[in-house]
Motif scaffolding. Structure first.
Motif, PDB file in Angstrom:
ATOM      1  N   GLN A 179       0.815  -1.222   0.000  1.00 50.77           N
ATOM      2  CA  GLN A 179       0.000   0.000   0.000  1.00 50.77           C
ATOM      3  C   GLN A 179       0.842   1.263   0.000  1.00 50.77           C
ATOM      4  OE1 GLN A 179      -2.440  -0.723   3.475  1.00 50.77           O
ATOM      5  NE2 GLN A 179      -4.138  -1.514   2.242  1.00 50.77           N
ATOM      6  N   LEU A 180       2.064   1.172   0.479  1.00 46.48           N
ATOM      7  CA  LEU A 180       2.920   2.359   0.616  1.00 46.48           C
ATOM      8  C   LEU A 180       3.889   2.529  -0.534  1.00 46.48           C
ATOM      9  CD1 LEU A 180       3.645   2.058   4.439  1.00 46.48           C
ATOM     10  CD2 LEU A 180       2.193   3.761   3.322  1.00 46.48           C
ATOM     11  N   GLN A 181       3.684   1.807  -1.632  1.00 48.79           N
ATOM     12  CA  GLN A 181       4.608   1.903  -2.760  1.00 48.79           C
ATOM     13  C   GLN A 181       4.622   3.287  -3.395  1.00 48.79           C
ATOM     14  OE1 GLN A 181       3.591  -1.428  -5.323  1.00 48.79           O
ATOM     15  NE2 GLN A 181       5.364  -2.570  -4.575  1.00 48.79           N
ATOM     16  N   SER A 182       3.505   4.019  -3.287  1.00 49.10           N
ATOM     17  CA  SER A 182       3.482   5.378  -3.844  1.00 49.10           C
ATOM     18  C   SER A 182       4.468   6.294  -3.121  1.00 49.10           C
ATOM     19  CB  SER A 182       2.070   5.966  -3.750  1.00 49.10           C
ATOM     20  OG  SER A 182       1.662   6.074  -2.388  1.00 49.10           O
ATOM     21  N   ILE A 183       4.847   5.909  -1.901  1.00 50.17           N
ATOM     22  CA  ILE A 183       5.843   6.669  -1.145  1.00 50.17           C
ATOM     23  C   ILE A 183       7.232   6.092  -1.351  1.00 50.17           C
ATOM     24  CG2 ILE A 183       6.606   7.290   1.186  1.00 50.17           C
ATOM     25  CD1 ILE A 183       3.622   7.226   2.004  1.00 50.17           C
ATOM     26  N   THR A 184       7.355   4.787  -1.342  1.00 52.60           N
ATOM     27  CA  THR A 184       8.684   4.169  -1.352  1.00 52.60           C
ATOM     28  C   THR A 184       9.318   4.111  -2.733  1.00 52.60           C
ATOM     29  OG1 THR A 184       7.697   1.948  -1.525  1.00 52.60           O
ATOM     30  CG2 THR A 184       8.117   2.805   0.682  1.00 52.60           C
ATOM     31  N   GLU A 185       8.528   3.920  -3.782  1.00 52.45           N
ATOM     32  CA  GLU A 185       9.122   3.772  -5.112  1.00 52.45           C
ATOM     33  C   GLU A 185       9.799   5.053  -5.605  1.00 52.45           C
ATOM     34  OE1 GLU A 185       9.811   1.072  -7.036  1.00 52.45           O
ATOM     35  OE2 GLU A 185       9.275   0.164  -5.114  1.00 52.45           O
ATOM     36  N   PRO A 186       9.263   6.258  -5.359  1.00 55.10           N
ATOM     37  CA  PRO A 186      10.002   7.464  -5.750  1.00 55.10           C
ATOM     38  C   PRO A 186      11.379   7.558  -5.087  1.00 55.10           C
ATOM     39  CG  PRO A 186       7.714   8.009  -5.335  1.00 55.10           C
ATOM     40  CD  PRO A 186       7.896   6.592  -4.898  1.00 55.10           C
TER      41      PRO A 186
END
Length: 431
Positions: A179-186
């Protein structure tokens, strides 16, 4: 140590995120080092007053001289369900390149960097610059243990399910990572852009330095767990509670001292440095609760817009600020929002607490105070004169709360988080 070092302390957020690093910086400076605080420009007045160097790191936060903007910002980030994600998606992820650029400039000539979990790029700067690195966390929730599961602000009741087994916690952690990939991938894309391989998840294992992780809280809040990084050291709280604004005088205001001397220890109502901007009816209802109990009260309102209308009743006084270290021990109980800095001060005071969490780590900190037997909790959404009076009656009527709070207070007072943290930082420099 015989030779001073340039040590950069990176942090971002509220005063609760700044004050522990000010405490450490002042101790490092007293030991002959050159500490640098890398954070928002909004805090330059504080660092200038203390003779500490501040290096600006974007994004700029509204200062205390822009209260309307500050209140609008805090109202978004203090939402229990969406506030934590709002912090990252509004103030961190869109600014990763700026944060990296500013922090890279701040560490020029530095010997070591101490990182805070929030800016996310500190590990990248340390790795790219091949810089000695110490990471830190301010609250147990940042260590995400499945053996000591946190209370998530979005669903506090989910904590009961997490406690059933570490297997439940591990499953929840896998879902959270997705769920937190929008934060971690950048963050991973930034690593690639600066020529570094993909790293650990920046919200979980990737935030921790391999040499040393400073857990800047007391051992009464959390003990080391099997899934904490093995290099974690629990230091105790690094306390700092001066406001450092022009015209301030150190210590308690004369009027406050006179009020405290004039009667029984009051209930102290405070919302720290952030929740004051979304206080709404908190102080008005608190006055009613104190009157219902026949207790004196001190309101730390933070901003004049929080002052209850009309004349305050006899036995109730309101002040915009007071140093917690001097005020809280003079109360009979503290009602507060559960930020880790305020929680630490309340525990050190040795007085029982009623924790009224709004968002972020506050639900988890409140649950830990409750488990200690040093306080009770009441969600902000349920807080009113009737419920507050009911909870405070339990807190003040049962002597076991006072006894346990005093016992916990003695433990916290025996710790020296600032000195311990600085000793450990110097140990890394020696290595």
């Amino acid at each position: 140590m015989t030779e001073g070092h340039r040590i950069v302390l990176s942090t971002f957020g509220s005063l609760g995120d700044l004050h522990p690093y000010i405490a450490i910086a002042l101790e490092l400076k007293a030991r002959g080092h050159h500490p640098v605080i890398a954070t928002s420009e909004a805090y330059r007045e504080k660092t200038d007053a203390l003779g500490l160097e501040l290096r600006r790191v974007r994004p700029d936060l509204p200062g205390f001289d822009r209260p309307d903007e500050l209140a609008a910002m805090v109202s978004k980030v203090m939402d229990a369900r969406t506030g934590s994600q709002e912090v990252f998606e509004t103030f961190v992820v869109p600014h990763l390149a700026d944060i990296y650029e500013d922090l890279s400039a701040a560490v020029e000539g530095a010997d070591l960097i101490v990182t805070h979990p929030l800016p996310l790029v500190g590990p990248i700067v340390a790795e790219k610059r091949r810089l000695a690195w110490v990471s830190s966390v301010l609250a147990p929730i940042s260590l995400f243990s499945v053996y000591d599961p946190p209370v998530p602000p979005q669903m506090p009741g989910f904590h009961r399910l997490l406690k059933l087994s570490p297997l439940v916690g591990r499953a929840a952690m896998k879902i959270a990572r997705l769920q937190l990939q929008s934060i971690t991938e950048p963050v991973q894309r930034l690593r690639a852009r600066v020529g570094l391989p993909r790293g650990g998840n920046p919200l979980f294992e990737g935030q921790h330095a391999p040499s040393l992780v400073l857990a800047l809280f007391s051992r009464v809040l959390a003990a080391p767990q099997p899934d904490w990084p093995p290099q974690t050291r629990v230091t105790g709280f690094p306390f700092y509670d001066r406001r450092d604004r022009a015209g301030d005088t150190p210590g308690l205001a004369r009027e406050l001292t006179e009020f405290l001397d004039a009667g029984e220890p009051p209930i102290i109502f405070t919302l720290g440095s952030s929740a004051i901007w979304v206080a709404e009816d908190f102080y008005t209802e608190s006055v009613k609760a104190a009157r219902t109990l026949g207790r004196r009260a001190v309101l730390l309102i933070g901003d004049e817009r929080n002052r209850p209308r009309g004349r305050l009743p006899e036995g109730v006084a309101a002040f915009d600020y007071a140093p917690f270290g001097e005020l809280l021990p003079r109360g009979c109980a503290t009602v507060h929002q559960g930020g880790v800095g305020t929680t630490g001060q309340a525990l050190r005071a040795g007085r029982p607490s009623l924790v009224v969490p709004f968002s972020h780590d506050q639900f988890d900190n409140g649950e830990r105070v409750r488990r200690l037997g040093a306080g009770r909790t009441l969600p902000r959404s349920s807080y009113n004169a009737r419920t507050a009076a009911r909870e405070l009656q339990q807190l003040l009527g049962d002597p076991l709360y006072a006894e346990r709070a005093a016992e916990v207070g003695r433990i916290v007072q025996s710790e020296d988080g600032t000195r311990t943290a600085c000793d450990l930082i110097e140990g890394v420099l020696r290595r």
